[in-house]
Design an enzyme around this catalytic site. Structure first.
Site, PDB file in Angstrom:
ATOM      1  N   GLU A  40      31.374  24.302  50.079  1.00 18.36           N
ATOM      2  CA  GLU A  40      32.294  23.168  49.979  1.00 18.36           C
ATOM      3  C   GLU A  40      32.598  22.615  51.375  1.00 18.36           C
ATOM      4  O   GLU A  40      33.000  23.383  52.263  1.00 18.36           O
ATOM      5  CB  GLU A  40      33.596  23.625  49.307  1.00 18.36           C
ATOM      6  CG  GLU A  40      33.364  24.078  47.869  1.00 18.36           C
ATOM      7  CD  GLU A  40      34.400  25.095  47.383  1.00 18.36           C
ATOM      8  OE1 GLU A  40      35.389  25.337  48.108  1.00 18.36           O
ATOM      9  OE2 GLU A  40      34.195  25.652  46.297  1.00 18.36           O
ATOM     10  N   LEU A  69      32.741  21.641  43.671  1.00 16.96           N
ATOM     11  CA  LEU A  69      33.790  22.585  44.061  1.00 16.96           C
ATOM     12  C   LEU A  69      33.926  23.682  43.010  1.00 16.96           C
ATOM     13  O   LEU A  69      34.770  23.603  42.108  1.00 16.96           O
ATOM     14  CB  LEU A  69      35.105  21.815  44.228  1.00 16.96           C
ATOM     15  CG  LEU A  69      36.117  22.400  45.199  1.00 16.96           C
ATOM     16  CD1 LEU A  69      37.183  21.364  45.520  1.00 16.96           C
ATOM     17  CD2 LEU A  69      36.755  23.651  44.660  1.00 16.96           C
ATOM     18  N   ALA A  70      33.066  24.686  43.094  1.00 16.46           N
ATOM     19  CA  ALA A  70      33.047  25.747  42.085  1.00 16.46           C
ATOM     20  C   ALA A  70      32.356  26.962  42.702  1.00 16.46           C
ATOM     21  O   ALA A  70      31.134  26.945  42.895  1.00 16.46           O
ATOM     22  CB  ALA A  70      32.312  25.279  40.839  1.00 16.46           C
ATOM     23  N   GLU A  71      33.132  27.967  43.011  1.00 17.47           N
ATOM     24  CA  GLU A  71      32.592  29.084  43.789  1.00 17.47           C
ATOM     25  C   GLU A  71      31.606  29.940  43.003  1.00 17.47           C
ATOM     26  O   GLU A  71      30.627  30.443  43.560  1.00 17.47           O
ATOM     27  CB  GLU A  71      33.735  29.957  44.321  1.00 17.47           C
ATOM     28  CG  GLU A  71      34.588  29.266  45.386  1.00 17.47           C
ATOM     29  CD  GLU A  71      35.579  28.257  44.815  1.00 17.47           C
ATOM     30  OE1 GLU A  71      35.766  28.227  43.577  1.00 17.47           O
ATOM     31  OE2 GLU A  71      36.167  27.492  45.600  1.00 17.47           O
ATOM     32  N   ASP A  95      39.284  33.300  51.743  1.00 17.15           N
ATOM     33  CA  ASP A  95      39.237  34.595  51.062  1.00 17.15           C
ATOM     34  C   ASP A  95      39.564  34.536  49.574  1.00 17.15           C
ATOM     35  O   ASP A  95      38.775  34.909  48.717  1.00 17.15           O
ATOM     36  CB  ASP A  95      40.200  35.565  51.776  1.00 17.15           C
ATOM     37  CG  ASP A  95      41.402  34.832  52.385  1.00 17.15           C
ATOM     38  OD1 ASP A  95      42.192  34.264  51.625  1.00 17.15           O
ATOM     39  OD2 ASP A  95      41.511  34.808  53.639  1.00 17.15           O
ATOM     40  N   PHE A  97      39.856  32.051  47.620  1.00 14.43           N
ATOM     41  CA  PHE A  97      39.090  31.064  46.859  1.00 14.43           C
ATOM     42  C   PHE A  97      37.712  31.594  46.487  1.00 14.43           C
ATOM     43  O   PHE A  97      36.949  30.928  45.793  1.00 14.43           O
ATOM     44  CB  PHE A  97      38.970  29.746  47.624  1.00 14.43           C
ATOM     45  CG  PHE A  97      40.298  29.048  47.819  1.00 14.43           C
ATOM     46  CD1 PHE A  97      41.376  29.337  46.999  1.00 14.43           C
ATOM     47  CD2 PHE A  97      40.464  28.110  48.820  1.00 14.43           C
ATOM     48  CE1 PHE A  97      42.603  28.709  47.173  1.00 14.43           C
ATOM     49  CE2 PHE A  97      41.685  27.467  49.010  1.00 14.43           C
ATOM     50  CZ  PHE A  97      42.755  27.771  48.183  1.00 14.43           C
ATOM     51  N   TYR A  99      37.465  34.316  44.748  1.00 18.32           N
ATOM     52  CA  TYR A  99      37.609  35.127  43.530  1.00 18.32           C
ATOM     53  C   TYR A  99      36.932  34.536  42.295  1.00 18.32           C
ATOM     54  O   TYR A  99      36.472  35.285  41.437  1.00 18.32           O
ATOM     55  CB  TYR A  99      39.093  35.425  43.251  1.00 18.32           C
ATOM     56  CG  TYR A  99      39.783  36.186  44.371  1.00 18.32           C
ATOM     57  CD1 TYR A  99      39.075  37.049  45.201  1.00 18.32           C
ATOM     58  CD2 TYR A  99      41.144  36.042  44.610  1.00 18.32           C
ATOM     59  CE1 TYR A  99      39.694  37.743  46.234  1.00 18.32           C
ATOM     60  CE2 TYR A  99      41.783  36.737  45.634  1.00 18.32           C
ATOM     61  CZ  TYR A  99      41.055  37.581  46.447  1.00 18.32           C
ATOM     62  OH  TYR A  99      41.671  38.263  47.456  1.00 18.32           O
ATOM     63  N   HIS A 140      45.327  31.788  51.218  1.00 13.66           N
ATOM     64  CA  HIS A 140      44.513  31.502  52.399  1.00 13.66           C
ATOM     65  C   HIS A 140      44.492  32.660  53.392  1.00 13.66           C
ATOM     66  O   HIS A 140      43.991  32.498  54.503  1.00 13.66           O
ATOM     67  CB  HIS A 140      45.029  30.254  53.127  1.00 13.66           C
ATOM     68  CG  HIS A 140      44.805  28.974  52.374  1.00 13.66           C
ATOM     69  ND1 HIS A 140      45.441  28.682  51.197  1.00 13.66           N
ATOM     70  CD2 HIS A 140      44.007  27.904  52.645  1.00 13.66           C
ATOM     71  CE1 HIS A 140      45.058  27.481  50.773  1.00 13.66           C
ATOM     72  NE2 HIS A 140      44.189  26.998  51.623  1.00 13.66           N
TER      73      HIS A 140
END
Lengths: 337, 363
Positions: A40, A69-71, A95, A97, A99, A140
């Protein structure tokens, strides 16, 4: 930050950790067309921490590109690309984000080689800016390393200075195994004299950052500068503290850590993460199992409390600082020796 | 990139080219596959049914730890394997063992996980078949990655990614559709809507007009097809594969089918569905309708049927022989593939296991 290099090399240039990481990406991409960087905001913006600055301009938007935007999508797509001849280096923006990608990381990134009896390797790097110290808002500032270190199949690496950031990221990209590369974001902007051509140990090796004879501080990532500062203060008070920087959580360098602890007979583990069921717990267990007869006192921890990471105005309460480290050192049963 | 809504919408009814009674459906928009493709599909259907029957029997005998049967879904299994060219990748789920074998994976390798011996038994690169996915929808993203990597190198590879109706509720399904669309990755998503996710019926997964409609939100064209009509599947999937290969991006295909058997041999489907519902689907059997159609068109006679059946019987015999073997790997292998080079800790732990086992041998 106090001196970080004991390798004896003379620094050739001044670089921040962020610049050193950028340099490592740039060099790896130039050497190997299969190295691709995505995530991202990593394209035109160069990442929110500017680690990927200029990569799209230099290598084109098929080599460094923004994604939706999708981990989970980012890591899952990286798995497929790594299955098909590429070396993806993906950025998780923060960190906590990362998960949403947890299932992809723990169930697939970590297990593909074993699942396929070695037929499919996943040479990929998941870069995660982590830990506190920057006054970040909620989600964050997590120290999430234990989740990954607990998962067989992942290497977990965390540099504490610019030279190591460069060396270890180059090694991570070249590795045939997936590497979770945890970047202590509070150290991104620390400028240091570095010689990027210097020979440094690779993944799996810890380094002694400061020699000392009375006790050993074992630290990694954002806690290494804290440990070094504590050692400096202790020296002024007449106590000689050795500092070991793990660099690599998995594989763990039992040899270097245990040799260090045996040389002093006392140890404190310093880490930001909540101490319960943590990497620090594991270090205490390993050192106790292996060095028991060399120990003059139980191994102590100077770590985060078992609370969710606080809002910025209270983060100093959570982060282990020099005082917490030296209090732990004071508790190492000096009167019994 | 925006697309005209009409181009994204699936047809009002599932595409059907041969109806359940074996008659050709008058259909202007799609052509029947050629005779050779249909004969090959019939052999595939016979093989797939035989694999399901044999594996079910082996599971009942305790020779397999578990078997999730694709009985009733053989048309999807066969079409998924048959539309692939050598360069293409298949991303199967745990229920797609028949497709994996028809793609060419050796039965001993394909059934290794069902024997409980290892989590996957074949080399994915050799067959261009990903390990069968046990979690739902995670493999769809891997398919996007494989396809995107191929596209970056200018290779003609298309990835065909399989999942079920339940998986369309998972986040990774949606992320995969979106990533594939944004990167115009050559992926075809085939949802085998067999009406149940273990016990939960489709109505509890989604109230969308159809699962194929889920593509619209991502700019991915959707199509619905009778999942028990192998002719319709070959035509629709074949077109989707060709479209992806031509660089026109991903497509979502929903196949309406039915899981005729319980989720696995450990499931009790009478707790959540009625026998008459299952009986209704017997009338829509994928094999019977194609056999009728082929005989009516003088493409199949008793001798040819006997030959096809004999081939399937031969495979079943091989399954009985191969799967009677103890395929359990040496325990030392548990430490061999965790990393390219075992960590010092794993070397120590492997030694512990070797020691424990050597003492067991002494007892």
């Amino acid at each position: 930050m106090t001196s970080t290099a004991t390798t004896g090399t003379v620094g050739h240039e001044k670089l921040t950790m962020a610049q050193a990481l950028n340099r490592a990406l740039r060099e790896s991409m130039a050497e190997d067309d299969s190295v691709v960087v995505f995530g991202e905001d990593v394209g035109a913006l160069g990442g929110v921490f500017r680690i990927t600055d200029g990569l799209t301009a230099e290598f084109g938007d098929t080599r460094c590109f923004d994604t939706p935007l999708a981990e989970s999508g980012i890591v899952g797509m990286a798995v497929g690309m790594a299955m098909n001849g590429m070396r993806p280096v993906v950025e998780m923006q923060f960190d906590a984000f990362a998960y949403p990608a947890f299932e992809q990381i723990t169930s697939h990134v970590a297990k593909m080689r074993n699942r396929t009896r070695g037929a499919v390797s996943l040479p990929m790097v998941i870069r995660i800016p982590y830990a506190g110290g920057i006054g970040g808002v909620e989600h964050h500032c997590d120290s999430s390393e234990a989740y990954y270190a607990h998962t067989p199949g992942l290497h977990v690496v965390t540099p504490a200075n610019a030279a190591d950031a460069h060396r270890l990221l180059r090694a991570a990209i070249a590795s045939p195994d997936p590497v979770v590369f945890m970047e202590p974001k509070k150290l991104y902007w620390t400028k240091e004299e570095v010689d990027l051509g210097a020979e440094l140990p690779g993944i799996g090796r810890a380094m002694v950052r400061r020699e000392g004879t009375d006790a050993t501080l074992i630290a990694y990532g954002p806690s290494v500068p804290v440990a070094l500062e504590a050692a400096e203060v202790a020296a002024q008070e007449g106590r000689s503290l050795q500092v070991v920087d793990l660099r690599s959580i998995v594989p763990f360098d039992d040899e270097t850590v245990c040799a260090a602890v045996r040389s002093t007979g006392r140890a404190v583990v310093v880490a930001e993460a909540p101490g319960f069921a943590s990497v620090a717990s594991e270090i205490v267990a390993r050192v106790t199992e292996r060095c028991f007869h060399s120990l003059a006192a139980p191994v102590r921890r100077a770590v985060g409390f078992d609370i969710p990471f606080p809002a910025p105005k209270l983060e100093h309460v959570q982060l282990p600082g020099v005082d917490r480290v030296l209090d732990a050192v004071d508790d190492l049963q000096w009167d019994l020796s | 990139m925006t697309r005209d809504l009409d181009l994204l919408l699936p047809s009002p009814h599932p595409v059907e080219l041969i109806d359940p009674t074996g008659q050709t459906v008058a259909e202007a928009a799609h052509e029947l596959p050629d005779d050779a493709a249909l004969l090959r599909a019939f052999a595939g259907l016979t093989t797939a049914r035989r694999i399901n029957d044999q594996a079910g029997a082996l599971a009942r005998q305790g020779r397999l730890a578990v078997y999730p049967s694709s009985h009733g879904q053989e048309a999807c299994q066969v079409a998924a394997a048959q539309v692939l060219s050598d360069d293409d990748w298949l991303f199967p789920t745990y229920r797609d063992t028949a497709a994996v074998v028809i793609r060419g994976v050796d039965v001993a390798e394909a059934f290794l996980p069902l024997q409980g011996a290892w989590h996957s038994g074949y080399d994915p690169h050799r067959y261009k078949v990903a390990p069968q996915a046990t979690p739902l929808a995670t493999q769809l993203l891997h398919a996007v990655g494989v396809a995107h990597a191929a596209r970056l190198r200018g290779e003609p590879t298309v990835a065909l990614a399989l999942c079920g109706d339940g998986a369309t509720s998972e986040g990774d399904f949606h992320e995969a559709l979106n990533f594939a669309a944004v990167f115009r990755a050559p992926v075809v998503f085939l949802v085998q809507n067999n009406q149940y996710a273990i016990s939960v019926p489709l109505a509890r997964q989604s109230v969308a007009p159809s699962l194929a409609h889920k593509g619209i939100g991502y700019g991915v064209p959707g199509e619905r097809v009778d999942g028990n009509d192998v002719a319709a599947l070959l035509t629709v999937l074949g077109a989707a594969m060709a479209r992806a290969r031509a660089g026109e991006g991903p497509q979502l295909v929903e196949a309406h089918t039915y899981r005729m058997q319980p989720h696995t041999n450990a499931d009790d489907s009478r707790r959540y569905r009625q026998d008459d519902e299952v009986a209704g689907w017997v009338q829509r059997d994928p094999l019977a309708r194609l056999e009728t159609w082929l005989r009516q068109h003088d493409l199949l006679d008793d001798a040819q049927l006997a030959a096809v059946t004999a081939d399937a019987d031969q495979l079943a015999a091989r399954m009985r022989t191969e799967l009677a073997q103890d395929s359990t790997p040496e325990p030392a292998e548990l430490f061999a593939h965790v990393y390219a080079t075992p960590t010092p800790q794993l070397v120590e732990q492997a030694a512990v296991v070797a020691d424990e086992l050597s003492r067991e041998d002494e007892h």
